[in-house]
Design an enzyme around this catalytic site. Structure first.
Site, short mmCIF file in Angstrom:
data_model
loop_
_atom_site.label_atom_id
_atom_site.label_comp_id
_atom_site.label_asym_id
_atom_site.label_seq_id
_atom_site.Cartn_x
_atom_site.Cartn_y
_atom_site.Cartn_z
N TYR A 172 0.80 -1.22 0.00
CA TYR A 172 0.00 0.00 0.00
C TYR A 172 0.84 1.28 0.00
O TYR A 172 0.47 2.25 -0.68
CB TYR A 172 -0.98 -0.02 1.17
CG TYR A 172 -2.19 -0.90 0.87
CD1 TYR A 172 -3.31 -0.38 0.24
CD2 TYR A 172 -2.18 -2.25 1.20
CE1 TYR A 172 -4.41 -1.18 -0.05
CE2 TYR A 172 -3.27 -3.06 0.91
CZ TYR A 172 -4.38 -2.52 0.28
OH TYR A 172 -5.45 -3.32 -0.02
N GLU A 184 -8.55 -7.63 4.54
CA GLU A 184 -7.71 -8.65 3.91
C GLU A 184 -7.01 -9.52 4.94
O GLU A 184 -6.93 -10.75 4.77
CB GLU A 184 -6.70 -7.96 2.98
CG GLU A 184 -7.34 -7.39 1.72
CD GLU A 184 -6.59 -6.23 1.11
OE1 GLU A 184 -7.19 -5.46 0.34
OE2 GLU A 184 -5.39 -6.07 1.41
#
Length: 411
Positions: A98, A140
């Site tokens: 990310y 996730e």
């Protein structure tokens, strides 16, 4: 929750960012793949990149998330986040990726918008990004924990126990864990990712719905060959041309939130083309569990010869206590089949029906409209999209108070 200061800044700049989001997404991927070519080679779907679908999905999801935060600051668009998170989990995405995305995305924003990106604007949109990213990371990591795998370590070796030619362009691969261990459990409607090594050394990944029921001793995927040159069909063509009984495939743990709800309610399963695959899993599960309420099975295809798993579609329907199947074909329709497009005009629906749709977007939009006209609540209509979901993101962005199926869409 977006801070009050950032909410005002995002609200003021959302029209400009929204108007430029396509250019931002395009430049983002150019920068990302220039710095990390391995991501395009081994993680991102080159077919979707080539067609511009991933760019559209990214642009739509960012705009939708920001619009939702501004319009409904005390809530999150969890339907969209769940869809993205399940897809990420099936690819093995981890929290470490990310910051990489953040770096190249914000470089693209600054380059496209120029002087309009003041420190205050950058700070506000940075907050939007990390609210979305941290929400996805949390979902996730929960999904990884549920499958009892380390974050990102979703791959196992599976043996092709059998290969069955369903139609001229569809083949079913029956799979079993190569090490002989039990296959992981899954819910009817979920999918797995399959990673193959292509001639150029890339490891491309595609998702395929499981067409077998959770209780089956093997896991089955039915793959439709995509014709033509270029990256669009490179994995399906590889599987058709190079994968035989006894071969080994790298397969992910099962993911996806387009799943059959455990319920005694009537069920409608409507599909088109290869969209029948998750429906077969649902249908077999309903038969295995003795579902007693009415089940309506509908399918549209080019012809009976193109209808993959057609015999199974009928046979599983006949195993249920109260079920009916109707098929529509564009050509060569047989007696009892409909001709042309699927039409619900004379299809009776039991009160309280929950509907599941899978197929091309125009097909699902048309069926959904017919279901709504028949009085089926939007919250009881669920759908599956093969590939980036351009429907949900666009609906969230344009109408943040309601998704395309009132929050019932799935991965």
């Amino acid at each position: 929750m977006l801070s009050e200061k950032s909410t005002e800044t995002v609200r003021a700049t959302l029209p400009a960012v929204g108007a430029a989001i396509g250019d931002i997404a395009d430049l983002f991927y150019t920068k990302l793949f220039a710095a990390h070519p391995e991501l395009l080679r081994d993680l991102f779907n080159r077919g979707n990149q080539n067609a511009g679908l991933q760019k559209q999905a990214l642009a739509g999801s960012i705009a939708a998330f920001a619009t939702h935060l501004v319009a409904r600051p005390d809530t999150r668009p969890d339907v969209m986040l769940q869809r993205i998170a399940h897809k990420h989990a099936s690819l093995g995405v981890t929290r470490e990726q990310y910051p990489v995305v953040h770096r190249h995305l914000f470089a693209a924003i600054a380059e496209v918008l120029g002087e309009a990106v003041t420190p205050e604007v950058a700070e506000a949109w940075d907050e939007v990004y990390w609210l979305m990213a941290n929400a996805l990371i949390a979902i996730e990591e929960r999904l990884y924990a549920e499958q009892q795998v380390l974050a990102g370590d979703v791959w196992r070796a599976w043996t092709v126990a059998a290969r069955v030619e369903e139609t001229a362009d569809c083949a079913t691969f029956h799979l079993a864990p190569a090490d002989g261990s039990p296959a992981p459990s899954f819910k009817p409607g979920q999918y797995v990712s399959v990673q193959v090594e292509l001639a150029d050394g890339s490891r491309q990944i595609r998702q395929y719905s499981l067409s077998s029921a959770p209780g089956s001793p093997v896991r089955s995927i039915t793959v439709k060959r995509v014709h033509g040159e270029g990256p669009d069909g490179e994995v399906s063509n590889h599987l058709h041309a190079r994968t035989a009984t006894g071969d080994t495939l790298r397969v992910s743990a099962p993911y996806g939130d387009f799943v059959l709800r455990d319920s005694t309610a009537p069920v409608l399963l409507a599909s088109a083309g290869i969209g029948c695959t998750p429906m077969l899993s649902m249908l077999e599960h309903l038969a295995d569990t003795g579902h007693a309420a009415p089940v309506t099975v509908l399918h549209a295809d080019r012809s009976p010869a193109d209808h993959a798993l057609r015999a199974d579609h009928r046979a599983l329907t006949h195993k249920l206590a109260d079920a009916s199947a109707r098929f529509w074909y564009e050509a060569a329709a047989e007696p009892g089949d409909g001709e042309g497009r699927l039409d619900l005009a004379d299809v009776p629906l039991a009160p309280g029906t929950t509907a599941y749709l899978c197929g091309p977007l125009p097909f699902m939009r048309a069926v959904r409209e017919q279901l709504l006209a028949k009085g089926v609540p939007a919250s009881d209509i669920h759908y599956e999209v093969f590939g980036p979901d351009l429907w949900l993101a666009s609906a969230e962005a344009s109408a943040p108070t309601s998704g395309p199926a009132s929050g019932s869409a799935s991965a």
